[in-house]
Scaffold this motif. Structure first.
Motif, PDB file in Angstrom:
ATOM      1  N   ALA A 149       0.862  -1.090   0.067  1.00 42.02           N
ATOM      2  CA  ALA A 149      -0.058  -0.067   0.093  1.00 42.02           C
ATOM      3  C   ALA A 149       0.923   1.301  -0.111  1.00 42.02           C
ATOM      4  O   ALA A 149       1.851   1.272   0.713  1.00 42.02           O
ATOM      5  CB  ALA A 149      -0.869   0.069   1.240  1.00 42.02           C
ATOM      6  N   GLY A 150       0.516   2.096  -0.734  1.00 40.19           N
ATOM      7  CA  GLY A 150       1.286   3.559  -0.697  1.00 40.19           C
ATOM      8  C   GLY A 150       2.158   3.591  -1.953  1.00 40.19           C
ATOM      9  O   GLY A 150       2.892   4.528  -2.397  1.00 40.19           O
ATOM     10  N   PHE A 151       2.514   2.326  -2.535  1.00 33.16           N
ATOM     11  CA  PHE A 151       3.544   2.282  -3.640  1.00 33.16           C
ATOM     12  C   PHE A 151       2.550   2.245  -5.023  1.00 33.16           C
ATOM     13  O   PHE A 151       1.459   1.791  -5.029  1.00 33.16           O
ATOM     14  CB  PHE A 151       4.323   1.043  -3.625  1.00 33.16           C
ATOM     15  N   SER A 152       3.198   2.742  -6.128  1.00 31.24           N
ATOM     16  CA  SER A 152       2.304   2.548  -7.351  1.00 31.24           C
ATOM     17  C   SER A 152       3.423   1.409  -8.134  1.00 31.24           C
ATOM     18  O   SER A 152       4.527   1.270  -7.850  1.00 31.24           O
ATOM     19  CB  SER A 152       2.414   3.800  -8.153  1.00 31.24           C
ATOM     20  N   PRO A 153       2.836   1.006  -9.138  1.00 35.18           N
ATOM     21  CA  PRO A 153       3.608  -0.243 -10.199  1.00 35.18           C
ATOM     22  C   PRO A 153       4.845   0.364 -10.582  1.00 35.18           C
ATOM     23  O   PRO A 153       5.776  -0.381 -10.703  1.00 35.18           O
ATOM     24  CB  PRO A 153       2.611  -0.368 -11.351  1.00 35.18           C
TER      25      PRO A 153
ATOM     26  N   GLU B 210      10.024  10.603  -4.192  1.00 33.62           N
ATOM     27  CA  GLU B 210       9.693  11.995  -3.231  1.00 33.62           C
ATOM     28  C   GLU B 210       8.494  12.781  -3.842  1.00 33.62           C
ATOM     29  O   GLU B 210       8.236  12.926  -5.056  1.00 33.62           O
ATOM     30  CB  GLU B 210      10.712  12.886  -3.160  1.00 33.62           C
ATOM     31  N   GLN B 211       7.630  12.962  -2.647  1.00 33.53           N
ATOM     32  CA  GLN B 211       6.508  13.620  -2.937  1.00 33.53           C
ATOM     33  C   GLN B 211       6.472  15.138  -2.173  1.00 33.53           C
ATOM     34  O   GLN B 211       7.343  15.367  -1.347  1.00 33.53           O
ATOM     35  CB  GLN B 211       5.285  12.977  -2.425  1.00 33.53           C
ATOM     36  N   ALA B 212       5.248  15.915  -2.571  1.00 33.82           N
ATOM     37  CA  ALA B 212       5.514  17.078  -1.875  1.00 33.82           C
ATOM     38  C   ALA B 212       5.518  16.992  -0.312  1.00 33.82           C
ATOM     39  O   ALA B 212       4.645  16.132  -0.104  1.00 33.82           O
ATOM     40  CB  ALA B 212       4.096  17.978  -2.461  1.00 33.82           C
ATOM     41  N   LYS B 213       5.881  17.788   0.309  1.00 29.75           N
ATOM     42  CA  LYS B 213       5.994  17.774   1.821  1.00 29.75           C
ATOM     43  C   LYS B 213       4.442  17.816   2.346  1.00 29.75           C
ATOM     44  O   LYS B 213       3.810  18.651   1.840  1.00 29.75           O
ATOM     45  CB  LYS B 213       6.802  18.770   2.382  1.00 29.75           C
ATOM     46  N   ARG B 214       4.141  16.648   3.137  1.00 29.94           N
ATOM     47  CA  ARG B 214       2.940  16.789   3.353  1.00 29.94           C
ATOM     48  C   ARG B 214       2.737  17.037   5.382  1.00 29.94           C
ATOM     49  O   ARG B 214       3.900  16.287   5.713  1.00 29.94           O
ATOM     50  CB  ARG B 214       2.029  15.408   3.265  1.00 29.94           C
ATOM     51  N   GLU B 215       1.875  17.084   5.762  1.00 29.98           N
ATOM     52  CA  GLU B 215       1.844  17.256   7.415  1.00 29.98           C
ATOM     53  C   GLU B 215       0.757  16.138   7.831  1.00 29.98           C
ATOM     54  O   GLU B 215      -0.387  16.440   7.394  1.00 29.98           O
ATOM     55  CB  GLU B 215       1.345  18.752   7.780  1.00 29.98           C
TER      56      GLU B 215
END
Length: 153
Positions: free
Chosen positions: A54-58, A78-83
């Motif tokens: 979960a949380g991964f894409s192919p 890396e994705q945009a910084k999330r809180e």
């Protein structure tokens, strides 16, 4: 009837149903259980490994099969910084290896709803398969008598 769970002994070795895999034992001893997975026997010569990713894409997962080992690696981009107020879904990098018995091959993989499924099949070459050998016996003792009588007539 008493049943025993031998799954820790054969969990990461596909095709040898009772072989102890030392690498898996070392991983378990170190507490590395990510990502969780199942190994199923679908039929006599078909298996399936399912990993909960979960949380991964192919495109963030790679599967490599070489000789008797299949390796699954996940690298999160890396994705945009999330809180996060609470983060329970792990998206750390992982590398999971499974030993395969001789003649076990990876035939494909699917990714659906966070579950990666890897299909395996054991294909034993014809020359290695058991075959029935016909036993020829000596002709009956009276077969020669009938042949001589037929030639004399």
């Amino acid at each position: 009837m008493r049943t025993y769970d031998l799954s820790p002994l054969s969990r990461s070795t596909i095709g040898f149903d009772r072989l102890l895999d030392l690498a898996e034992t070392a991983q378990r001893a170190a507490g590395d259980t990510y990502p969780p997975y199942n190994i199923e026997r679908l039929s006599e010569d078909r298996y399936q490994i399912s990993l909960a990713v979960a949380g991964f894409s192919p495109d963030e997962i790679s599967i490599t099969a070489e000789q008797n080992v299949v390796t699954i690696e996940g690298t999160k981009t890396e994705q945009a910084k999330r809180e996060y107020l609470y983060r329970g879904i792990s998206t750390r990098q992982f590398k999971r290896q499974f030993s395969l018995a001789d003649y076990v091959q990876v035939t494909g993989a699917t990714f659906d709803n966070g579950l990666l499924q890897i299909n395996l099949v054991r294909e034993i070459p014809e020359a290695m398969k058991p075959r029935r050998i016909a036993i020829r016996g000596a002709p009956p003792a009276n077969a020669n008598i009938h042949k001589i009588e037929a030639n004399a007539a």
